[in-house]
Each structure stands twice: as C-alpha cells, then as structure tokens.
Design a protein around this motif. Structure first.
Motif, PDB file in Angstrom:
ATOM      1  N   LEU A 169     -30.749  14.266 126.527  1.00  0.00           N
ATOM      2  CA  LEU A 169     -30.276  14.242 127.194  1.00  0.00           C
ATOM      3  C   LEU A 169     -28.985  14.098 127.394  1.00  0.00           C
ATOM      4  N   TYR A 170     -28.113  12.989 126.783  1.00  0.00           N
ATOM      5  CA  TYR A 170     -27.017  12.321 127.133  1.00  0.00           C
ATOM      6  C   TYR A 170     -25.338  14.227 126.509  1.00  0.00           C
ATOM      7  N   THR A 171     -25.927  13.920 125.526  1.00  0.00           N
ATOM      8  CA  THR A 171     -25.411  15.653 124.909  1.00  0.00           C
ATOM      9  C   THR A 171     -25.132  16.615 126.097  1.00  0.00           C
ATOM     10  N   SER A 172     -26.716  16.831 126.725  1.00  0.00           N
ATOM     11  CA  SER A 172     -27.043  18.576 127.920  1.00  0.00           C
ATOM     12  C   SER A 172     -26.074  18.274 128.809  1.00  0.00           C
ATOM     13  N   ILE A 173     -25.786  16.522 128.812  1.00  0.00           N
ATOM     14  CA  ILE A 173     -25.313  16.061 130.571  1.00  0.00           C
ATOM     15  C   ILE A 173     -23.947  16.548 130.216  1.00  0.00           C
ATOM     16  N   GLU A 174     -23.295  16.181 129.164  1.00  0.00           N
ATOM     17  CA  GLU A 174     -22.310  16.113 128.994  1.00  0.00           C
ATOM     18  C   GLU A 174     -21.473  17.550 129.407  1.00  0.00           C
ATOM     19  N   SER A 175     -22.488  19.326 128.580  1.00  0.00           N
ATOM     20  CA  SER A 175     -22.365  19.920 128.860  1.00  0.00           C
ATOM     21  C   SER A 175     -22.070  19.991 130.254  1.00  0.00           C
ATOM     22  N   SER A 213     -23.346  21.884 132.529  1.00  0.00           N
ATOM     23  CA  SER A 213     -23.642  23.636 132.512  1.00  0.00           C
ATOM     24  C   SER A 213     -25.505  22.619 133.568  1.00  0.00           C
ATOM     25  N   PRO A 214     -25.740  23.094 134.755  1.00  0.00           N
ATOM     26  CA  PRO A 214     -26.860  22.792 135.333  1.00  0.00           C
ATOM     27  C   PRO A 214     -28.421  23.723 134.187  1.00  0.00           C
ATOM     28  N   VAL A 215     -28.249  24.268 134.119  1.00  0.00           N
ATOM     29  CA  VAL A 215     -29.637  25.144 132.906  1.00  0.00           C
ATOM     30  C   VAL A 215     -29.406  24.129 131.348  1.00  0.00           C
ATOM     31  N   GLY A 216     -28.179  24.194 131.076  1.00  0.00           N
ATOM     32  CA  GLY A 216     -28.295  22.940 129.585  1.00  0.00           C
ATOM     33  C   GLY A 216     -28.622  21.729 130.187  1.00  0.00           C
ATOM     34  N   ILE A 217     -28.546  21.259 131.249  1.00  0.00           N
ATOM     35  CA  ILE A 217     -29.471  19.846 131.752  1.00  0.00           C
ATOM     36  C   ILE A 217     -30.333  19.893 131.570  1.00  0.00           C
ATOM     37  N   LEU A 218     -31.098  21.222 132.479  1.00  0.00           N
ATOM     38  CA  LEU A 218     -32.619  21.676 132.509  1.00  0.00           C
ATOM     39  C   LEU A 218     -33.284  20.914 131.308  1.00  0.00           C
ATOM     40  N   ILE A 219     -32.723  22.215 130.639  1.00  0.00           N
ATOM     41  CA  ILE A 219     -33.329  22.280 128.915  1.00  0.00           C
ATOM     42  C   ILE A 219     -33.122  21.164 128.270  1.00  0.00           C
ATOM     43  N   GLY A 220     -31.943  20.164 128.517  1.00  0.00           N
ATOM     44  CA  GLY A 220     -32.173  19.093 127.721  1.00  0.00           C
ATOM     45  C   GLY A 220     -32.294  18.490 127.726  1.00  0.00           C
ATOM     46  N   PHE A 221     -33.396  17.878 129.635  1.00  0.00           N
ATOM     47  CA  PHE A 221     -33.910  16.574 130.140  1.00  0.00           C
ATOM     48  C   PHE A 221     -35.460  17.136 129.690  1.00  0.00           C
ATOM     49  N   SER A 222     -36.496  18.532 129.463  1.00  0.00           N
ATOM     50  CA  SER A 222     -37.012  19.219 129.313  1.00  0.00           C
ATOM     51  C   SER A 222     -37.495  18.764 127.824  1.00  0.00           C
ATOM     52  N   MET A 223     -36.230  19.087 126.922  1.00  0.00           N
ATOM     53  CA  MET A 223     -36.328  18.710 125.811  1.00  0.00           C
ATOM     54  C   MET A 223     -36.518  16.883 125.398  1.00  0.00           C
ATOM     55  N   TRP A 224     -36.228  16.561 126.006  1.00  0.00           N
ATOM     56  CA  TRP A 224     -35.875  15.008 126.155  1.00  0.00           C
ATOM     57  C   TRP A 224     -37.214  14.148 126.261  1.00  0.00           C
ATOM     58  N   LEU A 225     -37.715  14.924 128.046  1.00  0.00           N
ATOM     59  CA  LEU A 225     -39.649  14.313 128.185  1.00  0.00           C
ATOM     60  C   LEU A 225     -40.238  14.804 126.460  1.00  0.00           C
ATOM     61  N   CYS A 226     -40.740  16.253 126.655  1.00  0.00           N
ATOM     62  CA  CYS A 226     -40.852  16.812 125.299  1.00  0.00           C
ATOM     63  C   CYS A 226     -40.972  15.816 124.956  1.00  0.00           C
ATOM     64  N   ALA A 227     -40.099  15.654 123.880  1.00  0.00           N
ATOM     65  CA  ALA A 227     -39.704  14.292 122.829  1.00  0.00           C
ATOM     66  C   ALA A 227     -39.870  13.065 123.344  1.00  0.00           C
ATOM     67  N   THR A 228     -40.613  12.413 124.618  1.00  0.00           N
ATOM     68  CA  THR A 228     -40.771  11.185 124.385  1.00  0.00           C
ATOM     69  C   THR A 228     -41.912  10.993 124.647  1.00  0.00           C
ATOM     70  N   ILE A 229     -42.418  12.179 125.062  1.00  0.00           N
ATOM     71  CA  ILE A 229     -43.988  12.377 125.698  1.00  0.00           C
ATOM     72  C   ILE A 229     -44.931  12.471 123.841  1.00  0.00           C
ATOM     73  N   GLY A 230     -44.501  13.800 123.311  1.00  0.00           N
ATOM     74  CA  GLY A 230     -45.070  13.828 122.107  1.00  0.00           C
ATOM     75  C   GLY A 230     -45.107  13.081 121.023  1.00  0.00           C
ATOM     76  N   VAL A 231     -43.490  13.239 121.002  1.00  0.00           N
ATOM     77  CA  VAL A 231     -42.974  12.352 119.730  1.00  0.00           C
ATOM     78  C   VAL A 231     -43.353  10.667 119.460  1.00  0.00           C
ATOM     79  N   LEU A 232     -43.301  10.235 121.268  1.00  0.00           N
ATOM     80  CA  LEU A 232     -42.741   8.389 121.521  1.00  0.00           C
ATOM     81  C   LEU A 232     -44.542   8.219 121.872  1.00  0.00           C
ATOM     82  N   MET A 233     -45.092   8.601 122.789  1.00  0.00           N
ATOM     83  CA  MET A 233     -46.153   8.251 123.574  1.00  0.00           C
ATOM     84  C   MET A 233     -47.335   8.900 122.336  1.00  0.00           C
ATOM     85  N   LEU A 234     -47.060   9.724 122.237  1.00  0.00           N
ATOM     86  CA  LEU A 234     -48.557  10.146 121.681  1.00  0.00           C
ATOM     87  C   LEU A 234     -48.506   9.324 120.261  1.00  0.00           C
ATOM     88  N   MET A 235     -47.398  10.009 118.912  1.00  0.00           N
ATOM     89  CA  MET A 235     -47.587   9.565 117.858  1.00  0.00           C
ATOM     90  C   MET A 235     -47.034   8.362 117.534  1.00  0.00           C
TER      91      MET A 235
END
Lengths: 69, 820
Positions: free
Chosen positions: B744-750, B752-774
């Motif tokens: 999240l932070y790295t993408s926000i530093e970049s 670019s809105p696209v970068g932030i969007l990608i960073g955010f969705s990756m962070w969301l996936c990791a949060t749900i998939g790795v933290l919330m599930l595994m």
C-alpha cells in the motif's frame, strides 16, 4: 498507579453491569443464565489480564522508543 | 456401602453444559400389537438409547431380519426409481417434507412393496424395449448413410443398363460396404493393405454429422467405406478385420433399382421406428411423472419402517405373552415424555394391553452415556471438545470455558481491530442469514455455517486484542494521544509530562491508558518492546489457564467423592505448578511493578532489571545463591529454596500415596464382601466408579507413574507451549505490517492513480487471502491445540473417554443417511 486503579474499577464496574444484564436477560432460563454468567466472568478475567499486563508493561518501561532513521 | 451404589451428588448450579445430564436406565414393556407404533413414537421423540438385548445374534438370526431385508430391497427399488426420474427432463421430484403420522400411516407397506416391484418390472421392460428400438434405429441411420454415400462412389463406374457392371472387368471384383469410426480409419486402411498384400482398394467418406453407434450407444464421428477386393479367401480376411475394428457392415446392392428400393424401405422403417420410440417414451414419462410426487413420501415410509424393524430387533420378544421387552438410557428429566409417547402409541394401535415403563437400577458395570442439552450457540463448542474425546458421565465439561477462552486465545494471536471487524461482520452476516445457509449443500459453506458463532466471538475478541496491540490493519490508532515525544536532544523519546531534562529521557508519568502507545509502532526498537510483552503475557495467561484446569480436576474429584484425588493429586499438582510457574508469574508482575526509572534506582548501579529466565534457571541450578545481577527483592534466595523444596516434595507426593491407598481400599472392600456375602450383587464402592475389575497394583503404579511424569514434564513443556501465542501474534503483526508497507505505502508513494489502485487491490487480496484466510486458520488450529492439550489434559478424560448418548432418533438417522 492511579490509572491502574481507575482502570480496574472501570473493568469491575463493566463486569458487574454485564453480569447483572445477562442474569436479567436469561432470568427464565437457569441453565443459560449460569452459562452466560460464566462467560461474562471468564471474558472479564481474560480481558482484564490483557489490559492490566499491557498497562503494567508500559508503567515503568525499561527501554524508550527510538526514532527510526 | 450398599445404599449409594451410584453416587448421586447434587449437580452444581453452573448450568446444563457444565456436567452431562442425569441419565436413567429404563425398562419398556409393550404388547406386540403396539410394537410398531411404540417404536415409531420413540423414534419421533428421539430420547431413548435402546440397548441391544440380543448381542449374540447375528443380524440374520433376529426376529425381524426378513422385514429389514424387505425394506432394504424396497429402498433399492426406490433408488432405481429416483434414478429413472432424474434421468428424464421435465419431471421433478419435490423436496422431502415433514410428513404427518397420518399420511405415513395411510401408506401400507405390503401394497407399496408390490407396487414398487411392479413398477420396477414395467420400467425394466420399457427400458429393454427402448434400447432395442434405439439399436434398430441407429442401424437404419447408418445403413441410410451407406446407401447415400456409396452411391457417389459408384457413380463414376461405367454402367450398362442402369447397373454397375463390375463383372465386365477381367477379374471378379467383390466389395464390402460399412461404417467405421473415423479415428480408426488410418490404421484400418493400413491393416487391410497388409493383410491382402495390397490386393484391395479402400474408398471412404466422412459422415456429415456424428452418429450413435448401435452397439455401444456412444455418439461418434464415423466414415462410410467400401473395400474392393477379389476372391473369397480375401473376403473372410476383410470381414474379420472389419469386425476387429468394430465396423458395422451393411449390404449395398449392385443394381440401382434395388438400391432405391432398399433406400426407401430403410427410410420407411426409420419413420416407423421413430413413431414407436416416441410412444414408448411418452408412456415411460407418464408412468414416472405419476410416481415422482410420491417418491419422497414412499422413501420416508420405507426409511421409518426399516428403522423401526431394526430397533425391534434390539428388543427381547416374549413369544408366549406376545410381549416386547426393551431396555435403554433416557435423560432423567425426560422420562415422563417417554411415558406419554408410549401411551400415545397404545391408543393409536388400539392395543388391549397398556405399555409399561420402569426405572431400573443400573449395575455398576453399565456407565450411563454422556448427554448434553446443547443449543445452536453451544453446539460448536461441544463439537470442538468432543472431537478430542467425549466426557465421562458427569465429568466436568470444558465446553463452557471454551466459549470465552477459545476466541480469546485466538484473538491474542490475531489481534487487529480491522481484521477483527471483518471477521465479526462476516460471521454476523452468516448468523443473520442462518436460515438460508442451513441447507446449503456446499461443504465449505456448511463448515463455516457450523462455526458461525465461534467465528463471531473470535472476531470480537480480535477487535479487543487489536485495541491492546493498537493495530488497525497494522496502523496504530492514536485515540488518547501519544504519551511520548521525540526531542532534538536525543534519538530516544521522553514522556510528554516528564520531559524537563530531555536528555534524561524519562518515561511518561501516566502511560497510554488502553493498549500500547502508538509511538512504539514506528520506533526502531518496537519489536523488542512488543516481544517482551507478548512473551510475558503468554506465560501469565497460560499459567492462569492451566491452574484453572487443575482446579477443574478438583471439581471432578469432589464430585465423584474421591478424597484421594484431592489430597494426593490436586494438592501436589497445585503446589508444583505454582511454586515454579506461579512464581514465574509473580516475578513477571514484580518486575513490572518495580519502578526502574525512580531516582533511587537510577543512582544505584546495582539496580538493574534482571533477566527472569536466568532467575528461574538459577533457582534450579544454584539453589540458595542469587547473584546480585539476578536480585529482584530481599530474601529472594530463601523464598526460592523453599519453593524448590516444595516442588521437589510434590513429585513423590503425587506419585506414591495414591496407588497404596487404592490398594488398601480395595482390600477393605474385599473383606466387606466376604463379610456380607449374602448380598450376591456385584459390589462396587461408591468412589470406585472407574476402577472396575480386580485390582492390579502393578498396573495402578505404572499408571500413576505415567501421570506423574506427564504432569511434571508437561508443566514445563506446556508453559513453553503457550509461547506460541507470542509467536503467532508476532507473525500476524509482521505480515500485516509488510503488506501495508510494501504494497500500500509503496504504491501510494509512486503517486500514479493506476499504481495506487493496483497496490490497493494487491494489499486487499493479501489481507483477505493470506491474513483473513490462512493466518486465521493457523491461529484457530493453535488455539485448538492449546485447549485440547495444554488445558484439557489437566482434568479431562483422565480415566478414559466416555460414551456419547446416541438415542434412537429419526431426525438423526435421516441426517446420517443424507450425508452418506
């Protein structure tokens, strides 16, 4: 230390209130009333231990936060 | 001695989940005429576990073996009918519903049996007929293609008078026509060529669309072929090869006229066949749609009857008096319901003889089954406990304690306000829509559905522990305002209310009130601070839970009136546990409470926080000697020696007296048996409820040794095992921190809105998939282990597991059948 006492009193107060509430809610069902009371006491104990130890840990800290570079 | 064979101590007032229900052994007597009705009623109320009174008979030797077999046969037929109906489009089987007693009564088993038999025969006939029709039809279709396509092969052959005149050629040229699978064609061709030494010619053409093979009934791509050859010997060869390749051969006449006649015949026959097939099909659909609506009712009827006969087989049948005798376990406070059910059955069956129910005194060898009245909330906790082992009759049940301690320990490992909110909200939705999810067939959904209440509590406790760790998706929440501030004088922070001399870096006088100060999260030495806390907290909570477990063993000993277990198990165990690990908790608290930042301490060079681990090790390695570095308070050496002695004394105290006392008691009872040998009943001392059979001192001693060693070593290893709380919560915090920083932070530093969007969705996936599930699954498993092993081994199933109450219950059986 004063804050620890106040916190403990708040915890005790909340516990008493919840205990009372649970007892009233399940007043017609003795089995569930007992279960609810046990849950309230256990939860209060667990949460109090966690809060109090965390507070104590910071009361006389051995180390200080260091600025990260 | 004889009066209270079964101890009937007052149950505690802690509710029905704390100890299993009181059970009684009941005897049932009912007339043959009322038998089916009675058993049916018992199955409906589901309160009686009937004991098999004919254990020495095989299933085939029992009274109603034939009836059970007949029901099984009917179930097979019903399954066949279900399959037939499901194979049809447009005919639906309604879902099974709760059928009233009258509806079920209206169906007579004999009628149903013959009806089902007839239906099966009819349907089998129809199916055979349909198959034959299909075979013929598919043959005609292939033949039609052969006639059509082969005509094109021969169209360029010189004709004379409308016939192919192959005879005009110098040699006799024969041919065979047929259809073969397209894929086999190349091999087929090569083999033909080799077998005839090149003396043949194959012509082929693909069929325009796939056809159904008459013999295998499979749809496949095929080709029409003609093989030209000469001589009769070659013909047999070619025919053999054709057969081997599964080619279907069809006649193709020479003359154009006969071709036309054959073609027309073929078409007419196909037409007829089509009509007949449609009629047969319609008949079948009619038959099946007529019965489709009744199938669930019939299945239910047969299912109930089978269960009833199966149960009747467990009973004794007195042929002379036409009387059934049954014996079973029933919860004590439900006996009246059973009695009412018996009366209902007698009335319904119009039986002349009323049924009887008597409460029997169980012999000491028959321990009652364990039964808890659970509800949808407590169910999951009971399931978790029972996956480890079923409690013995009236033994303390850990489940009520699990309701809070399990989600709490989970929360300790999963502490994050954000993650907790997601988990609690998810479980709350499941609870909100529980009616809709109840019948979900998806296994994953079913498992989550079963755990919805525990997941909800896990979420709530994670929110609390998240506030303590001060993490919201790994971001610290500054609710009360940080009590530390950084100054320019030092790289270390000082307390905001205690910073007169910033270089002294004194801590705040009033620490952050709830949880960790947010300043720690960003500091360089945060891990050091968190780890120290988490380790100490794990020990404190672990020792508390284990001491609670030992106290529950006291509750068991008191309940079963086993003073030996109180004085020679509970007391030394408490002493051992507390003199070592209770003392460790004391040291932890003492170190926390001592002001290491006071002026007196600051000016005293010996006033230095000691290493608690070193103190504990030193207590064993060099008793009576505390180096100044490890000194925490005055008189420490003396206290430690006393505690060490107490722990050492506790070990033989646990080990030796119990076997000798048991032996002495056994000999006393034996003497008493001899004294009142008029009493022929098997005597059992009230407290000896779990030492049946002849007393074996060697076994008891070995057993006691194992228990003692297990406890002593377990005390150490179990305490260490609670450190998994620290490890898991550390892993959780670090993982969520890494995701936040790197994604999240790295993408926000970049920027670019696209970068932030990608960073955010990756962070969301990791949060749900790795933290919330595994991560949550692993925290769940570790919480499970801590309860099963570290907590329950202090008091649960110490004398073997109990037996779960398994009443004869239609609802339960139905569920079992649905699952299989």
């Amino acid at each position: 230390m004063g804050a620890l006492l106040i916190g403990s009193i708040i915890f005790a107060g909340l516990t008493v209130v919840s205990y009372f509430l649970i007892s009233v809610i399940f007043r017609n069902d003795k089995d569930n009333q007992a279960l609810g009371q046990l849950c309230v006491l256990m939860a209060a104990a667990c949460m109090y231990i966690m809060w109090a130890t965390c507070f104590l840990h910071q009361l006389h800290p051995i180390i200080r936060p260091e600025k990260s570079v | 001695m004889d009066g209270d064979m079964m101890p009937a101590p007052k149950k505690s007032n802690w509710g029905n989940l704390f100890r299993s229900e009181d059970m009684v052994l009941i005897g049932l007597y009912f007339d043959r005429a009322a038998a089916e009705q009675t058993v049916h009623e018992l199955g409906r109320i589901g309160l009686v576990e009937l004991i098999d009174l004919n254990p020495h008979y095989s299933p085939f030797q029992r009274t109603f073996a034939a009836d059970v077999k007949r029901c099984e046969e009917m179930q097979r037929r019903l399954r066949f009918l279900y399959q037939q109906v499901e194979g049809l489009d447009g005919v639906f089987i309604p879902d099974g519903e709760e059928y009233s007693r009258e509806t079920l009564q209206a169906v007579r088993l004999d009628d149903l049996d013959s009806h089902l038999g007839q239906l099966e025969t009819n349907l089998n006939q129809m199916n055979v007929q349909e198959e034959a029709l299909h075979l013929q039809m598919n043959e005609r279709i292939e033949h039609k293609y052969v006639l059509e396509i082969c005509a094109t092969f021969f169209s360029d052959v010189p004709r004379s008078g409308g016939t192919f005149d192959l005879r005009e050629s110098r040699t006799m040229l024969n041919f065979i026509t047929g259809v073969v699978q397209r894929e086999k064609l190349p091999v087929f061709e090569r083999l033909l060529f080799r077998a005839t030494k090149g003396n043949c010619h194959l012509k082929f053409n693909d069929l325009p669309k796939p056809v159904i093979d008459p013999h295998t009934a499979e749809s496949m791509n095929k080709a029409v072929f003609v093989v030209f050859f000469s001589g009769e010997t070659v013909r047999t060869k070619v025919t053999k090869i054709c057969n081997a390749f599964g080619a279907n051969l069809y006649p193709f006449p020479f003359s154009h006229n006969s071709q036309m006649t054959m073609y027309n015949e073929c078409r007419a026959r196909l037409n007829d066949l089509e009509n007949v097939t449609i009629t047969t099909r319609r008949q079948k659909v009619e038959t099946l749609s007529e019965i489709a609506a009744k199938l669930p009712l019939w299945s239910e009827k047969v299912f109930c009857e089978k269960a009833v006969y199966h149960t009747l087989n467990l009973l004794n049948f007195d042929t002379s008096q036409k009387l059934f005798v049954g014996e079973g376990w029933c919860p004590k406070n439900r006996v009246d319901d059973v009695r009412l059910a018996l009366d209902r059955a007698v009335r319904r069956a119009n039986a002349q003889v009323p049924s009887m129910l008597e409460e029997r005194k169980p012999s000491s060898r028959e321990t009652p089954p364990t039964y808890y009245r659970i509800n949808k909330f407590t169910e999951i906790f009971q399931t978790i406990v029972e996956s480890y082992g079923v409690a013995q009759y009236h033994e303390v049940n850990p489940a009520p304690f699990l309701i809070t301690s399990f989600p709490f320990l989970f929360g300790v490992m999963f502490g994050d306000v954000g993650h907790g909110i997601i988990m609690a909200a998810f479980a709350f939705l499941m609870i909100l829509f529980e009616k809709r999810l109840q019948y979900s067939k998806n296994e994953m959904v079913q498992n989550l559905y079963k755990g919805r209440y525990i997941i909800f509590l896990m979420g709530l406790f994670s929110i609390f522990t998240g506030f303590i760790y001060n993490e919201f998706f790994a971001i610290p929440l500054d609710i009360f305002g940080s009590r530390w501030k950084y100054t320019s004088e030092s790289s270390m922070a000082c307390g905001i209310d205690n910073c007169d001399v910033p270089s002294e870096v004194l801590p705040p006088l009033h620490p952050y009130p709830l949880g960790f100060d947010p300043v720690w999260k960003g500091s360089q030495n945060s891990l050091l601070f968190f780890n120290s806390y988490k380790m100490k907290f794990s020990i404190v909570i672990g020792v508390s839970q284990m001491v609670l477990g030992i106290c529950l063993s006291y509750a068991n000993a008191k309940f079963f009136r086993e003073p030996i277990d109180v004085w020679y198990v509970f007391v030394p165990q408490m002493i051992f546990m507390n003199s070592i690990f209770g003392y460790l908790v004391f040291l932890i608290l003492f170190k926390w409470l001592k002001n290491w930042n006071s002026e007196a301490c600051m000016s005293d060079p010996t006033c230095e926080p000691p290493d608690l681990k070193a103190i504990l090790i030193g207590m064993f390695m060099s008793p009576g000697n505390v180096p100044p570095k490890l000194k925490l308070y005055d008189g420490q050496a003396f206290v430690q020696v006393i505690l060490l002695l107490a722990a050492l004394v506790a070990i033989p105290w646990m080990l030796l007296p119990k076997p000798f006392l048991l032996k002495a008691r056994f000999e006393r009872t034996k003497y008493q048996i001899v004294k009142n040998n008029s009493d022929l009943e098997t005597p059992a001392s009230d407290a000896d409820s779990h030492h049946h059979g002849p007393f074996n001192f060697g076994d008891t001693m070995v057993n006691q040794m194992i228990h003692t060693i297990e406890f002593v070593l377990g005390a150490v290893s179990n305490t260490a095992s609670y450190l998994r709380l620290w490890a898991l919560s550390l892993a959780h915090a670090e993982l969520s921190d890494v995701f936040l920083e790197k994604l999240l932070y790295t993408s926000i530093e970049s920027g670019s809105p696209v970068g932030i969007l990608i960073g955010f969705s990756m962070w969301l996936c990791a949060t749900i998939g790795v933290l919330m599930l595994m991560e949550s699954l692993s925290a769940f498993l570790h919480a499970l282990r801590l309860h099963w092993v570290e907590f329950q081994n202090k008091f649960y199933n110490l004398h073997g597991t109990g037996r779960k109450f398994a009443p004869f219950d239609f609802a339960e059986l139905r569920q079992l059948e649905a699952e299989s």
